[in-house]
Write a protein that holds these residues in place. Structure first.
Motif, short mmCIF file in Angstrom:
data_model
loop_
_atom_site.label_atom_id
_atom_site.label_comp_id
_atom_site.label_asym_id
_atom_site.label_seq_id
_atom_site.Cartn_x
_atom_site.Cartn_y
_atom_site.Cartn_z
N SER A 103 0.85 -0.99 0.08
CA SER A 103 -0.01 -0.13 -0.13
C SER A 103 0.78 1.27 -0.14
CB SER A 103 -1.06 -0.01 1.25
OG SER A 103 -0.28 0.17 2.42
N ILE A 104 0.21 2.30 -0.63
CA ILE A 104 0.85 3.68 -0.44
C ILE A 104 -0.15 4.51 0.23
CG2 ILE A 104 2.00 5.89 -1.73
CD1 ILE A 104 3.52 3.86 -3.33
N GLU A 105 -0.02 4.96 1.48
CA GLU A 105 -1.06 5.57 2.23
C GLU A 105 -0.83 6.67 3.11
OE1 GLU A 105 -3.10 3.08 5.09
OE2 GLU A 105 -1.89 1.22 4.63
N PRO A 106 -0.25 7.83 2.64
CA PRO A 106 0.12 8.96 3.73
C PRO A 106 -1.10 9.59 3.93
CG PRO A 106 0.17 9.88 1.27
CD PRO A 106 -0.09 8.02 1.00
N ASP A 113 -3.49 3.39 -2.05
CA ASP A 113 -3.83 2.49 -3.08
C ASP A 113 -2.95 1.29 -3.08
OD1 ASP A 113 -5.54 4.00 -5.15
OD2 ASP A 113 -3.68 5.03 -5.77
N ILE A 114 -3.28 0.31 -3.55
CA ILE A 114 -2.42 -1.12 -3.57
C ILE A 114 -1.47 -0.72 -4.79
CG2 ILE A 114 -2.10 -3.53 -3.74
CD1 ILE A 114 -2.86 -2.19 -0.91
N VAL A 115 -0.13 -1.09 -4.78
CA VAL A 115 0.82 -0.93 -6.09
C VAL A 115 1.54 -1.97 -6.09
CG1 VAL A 115 2.54 0.81 -6.67
CG2 VAL A 115 0.83 1.89 -5.47
N VAL A 116 1.81 -2.47 -7.13
CA VAL A 116 2.70 -3.45 -7.43
C VAL A 116 3.89 -2.89 -8.21
CG1 VAL A 116 3.19 -5.70 -8.91
CG2 VAL A 116 0.97 -5.31 -7.69
#
Ligand code: ZN
Ligand code: ZN
Ligand code: ZN
Length: 393
Positions: A352-355, A369-372
């Motif tokens: 996840s990228i979740e600031p 968001d979920i990021v690969v």
């Protein structure tokens, strides 16, 4: 709509490959055996999603030996339906109610030449993290004189690098969660309790194909300043934000998305200037960290990219959690995007990228968001728009 083709899941042959890679790693790491109890590691290696019970179910991987699954007699039928067993990748040993399964595991470890013949008898035993202490303590008594360690040191590399079928499942889960967000932001919100909206979220996650809805954070007004606020009886009012953070599992693989809303109500009470500014910082930080994803970048560098933007905007202390976490068969798993984790992000890892920014007592905002990590950069699995959802509610 998910098709049968898209939901084919993980092919059975993949489990056989995983088992043999894991057995090879046990030998390479100089461990005598790896003991995998019920949980995500067992599911990863065999496809068997067993219930954690006081009766021992355990995959025993001796160095370079044949994988064996120790199963209570009454669970044998379920275990036989696991893809690894069906594909012939694992031999099953069932135990009766009066047997001692921990002694059975000890015998398998002792009978293995690699395990028994280690010169000093000190070869280590690797144990899965989710194994209950009650089982571990009995195993330690049954296999005396061995050092026990976490199997995560062996399995984390395998589990961190998602194959294309795992990415496909994560994508289906993300798309399903996106559709739930779209429905919730279009729904009536003002006058409902957070708990009511949360139960709608859970229902919709199931309707969209999740087998379990794990969490539904609906944090309205001042509650939005608390990152892990669940959902309360608070009634959503006009002129306040909602942080919506939802997720579950689809064919075992997790979804996790956060979007921030502002509910104007019929009177049209829009966000104030400060909220717009802090939301803008979160938006910029989330975008910049996502754009920075590429193989080899240290996990902590991604955190730093986001943190720098928020700190420069004056909200450094109000962003008080790590940037993100890995996701797969577990909702939170390696890699963790946090200061101090200098490990390079590998191609195929998913996280996840979740600031977020949280102004205590007032309000907060987060985007997730979920990021690969693809070979050439980020592959963002969530597609729901990331701008502030200003809704009349
Ligand atoms: Zn969390
Ligand atoms: Zn989340
Ligand atoms: Zn998350």
């Amino acid at each position: 709509v998910t098709t049968i083709e898209a939901r084919r899941g993980i092919p059975a042959a993949r489990y056989v490959e995983r088992l043999s890679r894991a057995a090879r790693l046990v030998g390479e790491r100089g461990a005598a055996a790896m003991l995998v109890g019920v949980g995500p590691d067992l599911r990863y290696l065999t496809g068997y999603a067993a219930m954690p019970l006081e009766r021992l179910t355990m995959l025993v991987l001796v160095a370079d030996g044949a994988p064996r699954l120790v199963v209570p007699r009454l669970e044998a039928a379920a275990a036989r339906r696991s893809p690894a067993f069906e594909a012939g990748g694992v031999e099953m040993l069932t135990w009766e109610e009066t047997d001692d399964p921990h002694a059975l595991v000890a015998r398998i470890v002792r009978d293995n030449p690699a395990g028994a013949a280690s010169a000093d008898g000190a070869a280590r035993i690797a144990v899965s993290d989710r194994l209950w202490a009650s089982h571990l303590l009995r195993l330690q008594r049954a296999i005396p004189g061995r050092a026990f360690e976490s199997a995560t040191s062996i399995l984390r590399e395998l589990r961190m690098t998602k194959d294309e079928d795992e990415v496909a499942l994560l994508t289906l889960a993300a798309e399903a969660a996106d559709r739930v967000v779209a429905r919730i932001v279009a729904a009536r919100l003002v006058g409902r309790t957070e708990a009511d909206v949360a139960s709608e979220v859970r229902e919709r996650l199931l309707v969209e194909g999740h087998e379990v809805a794990e969490f539904a954070i609906v944090a309205s007004g001042p509650n939005s300043a608390s990152p892990h606020h669940e959902a309360s009886d608070r009634v959503i009012a006009a002129g306040e934000p909602i942080v919506l953070d939802i997720g579950g599992a689809l064919d075992g693989y997790g979804s996790d998305i956060t979007r921030t809303l502002w509910v104007t109500g019929p009177g049209g009470v829009g966000p104030d200037e400060e909220f717009l500014r802090l939301f803008g910082l979160v938006r910029d930080a989330q975008r910049a960290a996502t754009d920075a994803v590429r193989p080899g970048i240290p996990a902590e560098a991604l955190d730093a990219v986001a943190r720098q933007i928020i700190t420069a905007g004056g909200y450094g202390p109000q962003f008080f959690h790590r940037l993100g976490h890995g996701i797969g068969l577990e909702g939170h798993e390696d890699p963790y995007l946090v200061a101090g984790n200098a490990e390079p992000v590998g191609a195929g890892s998913a996280f996840s990228i979740e600031p977020g920014i949280y102004v205590d007592g007032r309000y907060g905002a987060r985007i997730e968001d979920i990021v690969v990590c693809g070979k050439d950069g980020p592959v963002v699995l969530n597609q729901a728009p990331r701008d502030l959802y200003v809704v009349s509610g």
